[in-house]
Design an enzyme around this catalytic site. Sequence first.
Site, mmCIF file in Angstrom:
data_model
loop_
_atom_site.group_PDB
_atom_site.id
_atom_site.type_symbol
_atom_site.label_atom_id
_atom_site.label_comp_id
_atom_site.label_asym_id
_atom_site.label_seq_id
_atom_site.Cartn_x
_atom_site.Cartn_y
_atom_site.Cartn_z
ATOM 1 C CB CYS A 2 -0.851 0.020 1.253
ATOM 2 S SG CYS A 2 -1.680 -1.518 1.585
ATOM 3 N NE ARG A 27 4.451 1.262 -1.871
ATOM 4 C CZ ARG A 27 5.371 0.925 -0.988
ATOM 5 N NH1 ARG A 27 6.588 1.371 -1.122
ATOM 6 N NH2 ARG A 27 5.071 0.176 0.039
ATOM 7 C CD1 TRP A 75 -0.488 -6.127 -1.103
ATOM 8 C CD2 TRP A 75 -0.618 -6.029 -3.328
ATOM 9 N NE1 TRP A 75 -0.039 -7.320 -1.609
ATOM 10 C CE2 TRP A 75 -0.105 -7.298 -2.955
ATOM 11 C CE3 TRP A 75 -0.795 -5.745 -4.690
ATOM 12 C CZ2 TRP A 75 0.241 -8.263 -3.892
ATOM 13 C CZ3 TRP A 75 -0.444 -6.707 -5.615
ATOM 14 C CH2 TRP A 75 0.059 -7.946 -5.221
ATOM 15 C CG ASN A 99 0.844 1.676 3.764
ATOM 16 O OD1 ASN A 99 -0.297 1.777 3.344
ATOM 17 N ND2 ASN A 99 1.878 2.297 3.229
ATOM 18 N N GLY A 100 0.366 -1.919 6.463
ATOM 19 C CA GLY A 100 0.867 -2.872 7.459
ATOM 20 C C GLY A 100 -0.210 -3.883 7.810
ATOM 21 C CD GLU A 484 14.589 -19.443 -7.703
ATOM 22 O OE1 GLU A 484 14.009 -20.117 -8.573
ATOM 23 O OE2 GLU A 484 14.392 -18.222 -7.546
ATOM 24 C CE LYS A 488 14.934 -15.942 -10.180
ATOM 25 N NZ LYS A 488 13.792 -16.434 -9.489
ATOM 26 C CD GLU A 491 13.872 -16.016 -14.029
ATOM 27 O OE1 GLU A 491 12.787 -15.856 -14.592
ATOM 28 O OE2 GLU A 491 14.002 -16.027 -12.804
ATOM 29 C CG HIS A 507 24.549 -41.106 -12.105
ATOM 30 N ND1 HIS A 507 24.795 -42.450 -12.147
ATOM 31 C CD2 HIS A 507 24.464 -40.780 -10.796
ATOM 32 C CE1 HIS A 507 24.835 -42.934 -10.912
ATOM 33 N NE2 HIS A 507 24.638 -41.928 -10.073
ATOM 34 C CE LYS A 606 6.554 -10.716 -10.617
ATOM 35 N NZ LYS A 606 7.769 -11.419 -10.199
HETATM 36 C C1 F6R Z 1 11.043 -16.985 -12.140
HETATM 37 C C2 F6R Z 1 9.618 -16.703 -12.093
HETATM 38 C C3 F6R Z 1 8.690 -17.664 -12.709
HETATM 39 C C4 F6R Z 1 7.420 -17.838 -11.854
HETATM 40 C C5 F6R Z 1 6.413 -18.741 -12.571
HETATM 41 C C6 F6R Z 1 5.202 -19.011 -11.721
HETATM 42 O O1 F6R Z 1 11.801 -15.982 -11.550
HETATM 43 O O2 F6R Z 1 9.211 -15.691 -11.575
HETATM 44 O O3 F6R Z 1 9.315 -18.897 -12.933
HETATM 45 O O4 F6R Z 1 7.798 -18.393 -10.623
HETATM 46 O O5 F6R Z 1 6.019 -18.135 -13.773
HETATM 47 O O6 F6R Z 1 4.539 -17.832 -11.399
HETATM 48 P P1 F6R Z 1 3.500 -17.768 -10.210
HETATM 49 O O7 F6R Z 1 4.276 -17.994 -8.947
HETATM 50 O O8 F6R Z 1 2.911 -16.397 -10.297
HETATM 51 O O9 F6R Z 1 2.498 -18.851 -10.437
#
Ligand code: F6R
Length: 611
Positions: A2, A27, A75, A99-100, A484, A488, A491, A507, A606
């Site tokens: 928020c 935000r 939010w 907020n909070g 992971e 990271k 990507e 293997h 996203k």
């Molecule tokens: C990687 C990333 C994606 C999401 C994936 C699932 O950094 O952000 O791999 O984790 O697209 O997204 P959600 O969690 O929104 O279902």
Amino acid sequence: MCGIVGYVGTNHCAQLLLSGLRRLEYRGYDSAGIAIADEEGEVRVCRAEGKLQQLEQAYREDPFDGTIGLGHTRWATHGRPSELNAHPHRAGRVIVAHNGIIENYLELKKELTARGCKFSSETDTEVVAHLIDEMWSDSDQSLHDATRLALDKIEGSYALAVISTENPDELVVARYASPMVVAHGDNCAYAASDVPAVLDHTRKFVFLHDGDTAVLSQEGIAVYGDDGQPVEREVKRIHWDPVSAEKQGYKHFMLKEIHEQPARITDTLRGRVSVDRGEVNLAELNLDADKVADLDKIVFLACGTSYFAAQIAKYMIEEVARISVETDLASEFRYRNPLVSDRTLAIAISQSGETADTLAAIREAGELGATTLSIVNVIESTIARETDGVLYTHAGPEIGVASTKAFTTQLAAVGMLAIKLGRLNGTLDVEAARELISALRQVPAELETMLQDTSQYEEIARQYSRANSFLYLGRGNQYPIAMEGALKLKEISYIHAEGYAAGEMKHGPIALIDRNLPVVVLSPQNSVYEKTASNLEEVKARGGRIIAIGTEGDDRLDAFSDVVISLPEVPEFVQPLVSVLAVQLLAYHIADFKGTDVDQPRNLAKSVTVE
Ligand code: F6R
């Protein structure tokens, strides 16, 4: 998260509040509102669900103005996004934006209702407005006195901005574990949750400390410390341009979000865990001992980074609650013929709550008879709405496309879930639960320490960013972190990377090892340390270049590695929450060194709402 903006002065402030809210749009929010008092103390409130356009439209239809006011972008955390739940909230003479998270709001709401208060929203914030109004019983008191009395009753985090009909030339603010700044203007003063909200009007900011309250008026700003006594806080001149102010001075949103993790993990645990009682309270999931005893298995469904959180959930839950856990990529689950019964608990993990494959998979599990739950960040998202119970992570909006704080808050959520299931299943006694809860609670402070000096990662980035490929190795609960870390890196830096179970190296992938392939080995001191350390020695024996991520003071890693990144010593249960910070920072600094578009890497979205 928020956003708050407030003004008191000599000018009409409606446009200032609306433009301040625009500055906070980055935000993320799902509703917004403003409240303004005119010279007679009449307060008008205008709120709308959705984007600021909707609020501006509603305001244009019935405009009002005055020289003191509050604005808020919400939010949702408690109560769905709606006009009624949007801030500011009014109770009697008092108008509040917050907020909070108020942890004890249900208890307070019950008490206030019994004393005759009527609530018009589902929010935790409205409780604060009622409490302040109730505390303001005596005409000798000020709005500030009443606010402080109300704050004594509140547990949780808050950035609060309060105005009243009684005293229309004073704006009161308070801060605890949620940011709040106040700023000086000419014959006026500003309040904001973030600097950008009012940066067009002033550069003279005071950053409030936790426990501070402040009274703002045309005459200036008086700040009070947590003991209620006046304090001097330094006035800082901010030279940021509006864009870097949105990133709070960080170069990228991703870096800002990496640094936010300690606070967001704390928010996720807030009000849900008690070390003293060895208890985890997840009433929202409606799980009881009978239900848990009857489960044949738990199936986690997720994609991408959220899938790695699911894999860590498997280690946590099987270890602590002794219930069989399967993890499935949602895109695979939905197109096979999965074995699910009415004794199965299916849990979707999703930051956005809108990922098409995860949604389809959890629907499928539900149709096959499973009880469905979700661990989701975005309140009232489709997955949250469609599952039988939902555990919200409180990561706040994640703007960087690569997930960071959403992941660590998912890990905090699955950690709590494992402890809860262990207690319900009788596999975890109170003492053991206490230890695991303390371990979770310890994580934010450890991450803060790790974040204090990240210069080592810049140096590694300089040395290694020309590599064409990286291999990440890990065992046990570090195996998903290896994957992971590799995800990271690829990507955001566009360098190929693979995450592998360390025990699988011989293997196949061992054939790749040479001077040109940096190998990141996740090897903290834990139950599989000896095994991982011997894999590391195997890589060394073949001339590989090793970046070891291990526990502080581990001389063995020093002897066999080209670079060692040290992690604080924490119990194995929570090791993924600290080791992931190292792989996030590694990926970030390599990408930054290469100059790629860290926040919006090519080809990525996203929220993946298509198959
Ligand atoms: C990687 C990333 C994606 C999401 C994936 C699932 O950094 O952000 O791999 O984790 O697209 O997204 P959600 O969690 O929104 O279902």
